[in-house]
Design an enzyme around this catalytic site. Structure first.
Site, mmCIF file in Angstrom:
data_model
loop_
_atom_site.group_PDB
_atom_site.id
_atom_site.type_symbol
_atom_site.label_atom_id
_atom_site.label_comp_id
_atom_site.label_asym_id
_atom_site.label_seq_id
_atom_site.Cartn_x
_atom_site.Cartn_y
_atom_site.Cartn_z
ATOM 1 N N ASP A 61 0.751 -1.338 0.464
ATOM 2 C CA ASP A 61 -0.040 0.361 0.177
ATOM 3 C C ASP A 61 1.070 1.352 -0.025
ATOM 4 O OD1 ASP A 61 -2.373 -1.333 -0.359
ATOM 5 O OD2 ASP A 61 -3.096 -1.285 2.571
ATOM 6 N N THR A 63 3.936 1.175 -1.180
ATOM 7 C CA THR A 63 4.563 1.740 -3.033
ATOM 8 C C THR A 63 2.904 2.348 -3.168
ATOM 9 O OG1 THR A 63 6.040 -0.153 -2.266
ATOM 10 C CG2 THR A 63 5.353 1.003 -4.148
ATOM 11 N N ASP A 65 0.986 4.830 -2.629
ATOM 12 C CA ASP A 65 0.575 5.444 -2.251
ATOM 13 C C ASP A 65 2.137 6.225 -3.016
ATOM 14 O OD1 ASP A 65 -1.799 4.557 -0.732
ATOM 15 O OD2 ASP A 65 -0.295 4.945 1.066
ATOM 16 N N LYS A 145 -27.511 -12.351 -5.566
ATOM 17 C CA LYS A 145 -28.815 -10.253 -5.995
ATOM 18 C C LYS A 145 -28.466 -9.340 -5.314
ATOM 19 C CE LYS A 145 -33.351 -8.304 -6.302
ATOM 20 N NZ LYS A 145 -33.062 -7.836 -5.514
ATOM 21 N N CYS A 447 -51.105 17.572 16.244
ATOM 22 C CA CYS A 447 -51.506 19.180 16.624
ATOM 23 C C CYS A 447 -53.036 18.765 17.424
ATOM 24 C CB CYS A 447 -52.402 19.134 14.632
ATOM 25 S SG CYS A 447 -53.737 17.728 14.020
#
Length: 710
Positions: A61, A63, A65, A145, A447
């Site tokens: 990771d 490398t 980056d 699915k 209400c």
């Protein structure tokens, strides 16, 4: 076509064991910088595919980056940004809104059931119809699915041209800028890809990422998402791509909508997807008849579903069933489609999940039509990876039947794996009587109007004088089924009501720019846009206005029938209040709908609210003497018309005796083509020798028959 990875690797130093020490930017000539940018883009796309599609990264990771940071620095320093660059995945400036575009091919729904008998009936129909076309054997592709957000991804010459939400299946929102921020959406395809490719994919939020993201939202004091699907849907339609880039979305691709070079079978297409950089699930199987065995393809498909049901909790993404698809492409075409779904596919749904938890309290929720829905406030419980803290009790009659009360321990299910509801009481609270159940209050908690029973249901009698009904009525008035007022969603309506700027629908038309811009989150642009939307809505088509009022059971389709029958709002109102039985003469209106229309107009509160709206709005009358100038003709529309909407154009031709349909066939007389038209309808018109009309030609055709398209 593009080079293979092996060929590319021969001269690209960043594909295998890449260096992470780079020459200073100031020492690079522009030509060298361009070369390095091209190599880095190619390498990063390669590493993205290895990570997202093949789950087999070949560099660390840190490398990756370092390569990514170098590309960003080069593009910024030498002004070499490009829409296809992997660096665009970090987002960009917020956009004003989404353009609605037509899909290259219909994105239809799937016929579905949770009953094995229905799945076997699907198989019997498929075999019967294919035998008549000369097919002896049937093979199915079985897939999960996915419970995410379905989208269309269009590639031309391997480059991502657009990504579009499913919408209504015919057209959706162009969310390309947001889709570019998703790591598993390749900007450029790999390998030997078709020149044109439109694929269907499912955008989703992984379960573990969803839980982490929700925890972060709670820690920031924000409302958590209800489930991964809601999180995904809310994210993909953000107007700021940088927000999308910060959220953990992924994509599985599962079907070809259209391509310049199609494979003979669906399974062969799915096998090619990873070669092109399109990520597919590992859980795809072929179900075929076994020779010299009673086991058939549908037996294998049902077994696949049962195994996936057992495995669903171990997956890092939500699924709510499995999909059975005919594998052979030609066989699919033979089976065809209905207006709503493809006839070669069937979804075998899972039963809903269920969990047990006590009810801490019961609240009352008031809907747009005044319907009172009791809601159980639960001790938080995990239901299928989602923390549920409230569930519907539906109505007072069902509460009585289930004997539900505060303190009882209940089983909670998720209908369709989305909406939680109380299924049954598992254990009565020791302080409750064995036969006790919660009773609704006599008055509305919002209400204070009386609550009245209507069969199994209960309703607040406050009408639009009830703030809860008011908010939801305004939301509906502004919704797609109403007057489609962009900028008036749930949050903005609540803000306007709480600020006491809006106490009725009519108050919307008295809003001023200065009062809007004083609200948090409102700027000059958003205020001006809303006021422009309101101004444009002052003379709506009668059918749109009727639907917008939110009369129970009167949606857009029924509203159109009523508008054609009575022609004007005044005529309808007179009949609804004095002769409601006359309403039953209208197509789509029966005794129940007629009663609801009568009750709506007979209510003094509703009558006053409608009168207030009519001081600002003049619904446009419909010519009830339908002409026959276009009798016998069938029109199909594609693209956007300049001075009118497609809906209004359809209403015009129908009012003069023509039919307006959604798809081109041999019975179509004209395809009317506006701006940004869809490709499928034009191709269908060519295949069926259907004449196409530009908007000016369409207007001229109407004018020749004495018809004026406003």
């Amino acid at each position: 076509m593009v080079r293979s990875d092996q060929q590319a690797g021969e001269d690209n130093p960043y594909l295998r064991d890449p260096p992470t020490e780079f020459d200073p930017l100031e020492s690079l000539a522009e030509g060298k910088a361009r070369e390095q940018v091209a190599q880095l883009r190619e390498a990063i796309r390669h590493h993205d595919r290895r990570y997202y599609v093949e789950s087999d990264p070949i560099i660390a990771d840190r490398t990756y980056d370092a390569l990514f940071s170098r590309l960003v620095a080069l593009e910024d320093t030498f002004d070499l940004s490009h829409p296809d660059s992997p660096t665009r995945s970090v987002g960009g400036e917020p956009i004003e809104g989404f353009e609605t575009v037509e899909h290259v091919a219909p994105m239809l729904s799937i016929d579905q059931s949770g009953e094995e008998t229905d799945v076997r009936e699907f198989d019997e129909r498929v075999r019967r119809e294919l035998r008549e076309s000369g097919y002896d054997d049937v093979s199915y592709v079985c897939e999960p699915k996915f419970d995410g957000v379905s989208m269309e991804f269009v590639y031309e010459d391997g480059r991502l041209e657009r990504a579009v939400t499913r919408g209504d299946g015919r057209e959706g929102d162009d969310v390309t800028r947001n889709a570019r921020t998703i790591g598993s959406v390749p900007q450029q395809l790999h390998g030997d890809y078709p020149d044109f490719l439109a694929v269907r994919g499912e955008v989703y939020m992984p379960k573990d990422a969803f839980q982490s993201h929700n925890r972060e939202r709670i820690e920031r004091g924000e409302e958590p998402f209800a489930n991964p699907r809601n999180a995904t849907a809310g994210t993909i339609r953000q107007l700021d791509p940088s927000i999308v880039a910060d959220r953990p979305l992924e994509v599985f691709y599962f079907d070809v909508l259209e391509a310049s070079d199609l494979e003979d079978s669906h399974h062969a297409e799915l096998e090619r997807f990873p070669e092109w950089g399109l990520r597919v699930t590992d859980h795809v199987e072929i179900a075929a008849d076994e020779k010299n065995s009673p086991v058939t393809a549908i037996d294998a498909a049902i077994d696949y579903r049962d195994r996936m049901l057992e495995a669903r909790d171990d997956l890092d993404y939500e699924i709510d069933g499995t999909v059975v698809k005919v594998d052979d492409r030609e066989a699919r075409e033979e089976l065809g489609r209905t207006a709503r779904h493809d006839r070669y596919a069937f979804a075998y749904k899972f039963p809903p999940r269920a969990e047990v938890t006590p009810i801490a309290d019961i609240a009352v929720q008031i809907g747009r039509t005044g319907r009172v829905t009791p809601v159980a406030l639960l001790e938080p419980v995990d239901v299928g990876g989602v923390t549920v803290s409230r569930a519907s009790l539906h109505n007072p009659e069902e509460m009585a039947e289930k004997n539900v009360d505060v303190g009882d321990t209940v089983r909670v299910q998720r209908a369709g794996d989305v909406i939680p509801y109380v299924e049954a009481v598992v254990e009565k609270d020791s302080e409750n009587e064995p036969d006790s159940h919660y009773e609704l209050p006599d008055n509305c908690p919002v209400c204070d109007s009386a609550i009245e029973r209507d069969g199994p249901m209960a309703f607040c009698t406050g009408g639009l004088a009830c703030d809860a009904q008011l908010r939801r009525s305004i939301e509906y008035y502004a919704s797609d089924d109403g007057l489609d007022l962009e900028g008036l969603g749930e949050q903005s309506v609540r803000q306007l009501v709480e600020a006491e700027l809006v106490e009725s629908i009519a108050d919307l038309y008295d809003l001023e720019r200065e009062t809007l811009t004083d609200l948090e989150g409102w700027g000059e642009t958003s205020a001006e846009n809303l006021l422009a939307e309101l101004e444009a809505s002052r003379e709506p088509p009668l059918a749109d206005f009727l639907s917008a009022l939110g009369i129970p059971h009167v949606g857009p389709a029924t509203a159109r029938e009523v508008a054609r029958e009575f022609g004007s709002f005044e005529a309808l109102r007179a009949v609804a209040t004095t002769d409601p039985e006359r309403l039953e003469d209208v197509d789509d209106v029966g005794e129940t709908v007629a009663a609801h229309v009568h009750e709506f107009f007979a209510s003094e509160a509703n009558a006053a609210a409608v009168d207030d709206v009519l001081e600002h709005v003049s619904p446009q009358a419909v010519d009830t003497d339908a002409g026959d100038e276009l009798e016998g003709l069938t029109f199909v529309f594609t693209g956007s018309l300049e001075d009118t909407t497609r809906g209004e154009a359809q209403e015009t031709v129908e009012a003069h005796g023509a039919n307006a349909t959604g798809s081109v066939s041999g019975n179509t007389d004209y395809l009317v083509v506006g701006s940004n038209p869809g490709r499928t309808k034009r191709d269908d018109a060519d295949e069926n020798d259907v004449p196409t009309l530009e908007e000016a030609e369409f207007r001229e055709l109407l004018a020749d028959r004495g018809i004026d398209l406003e």
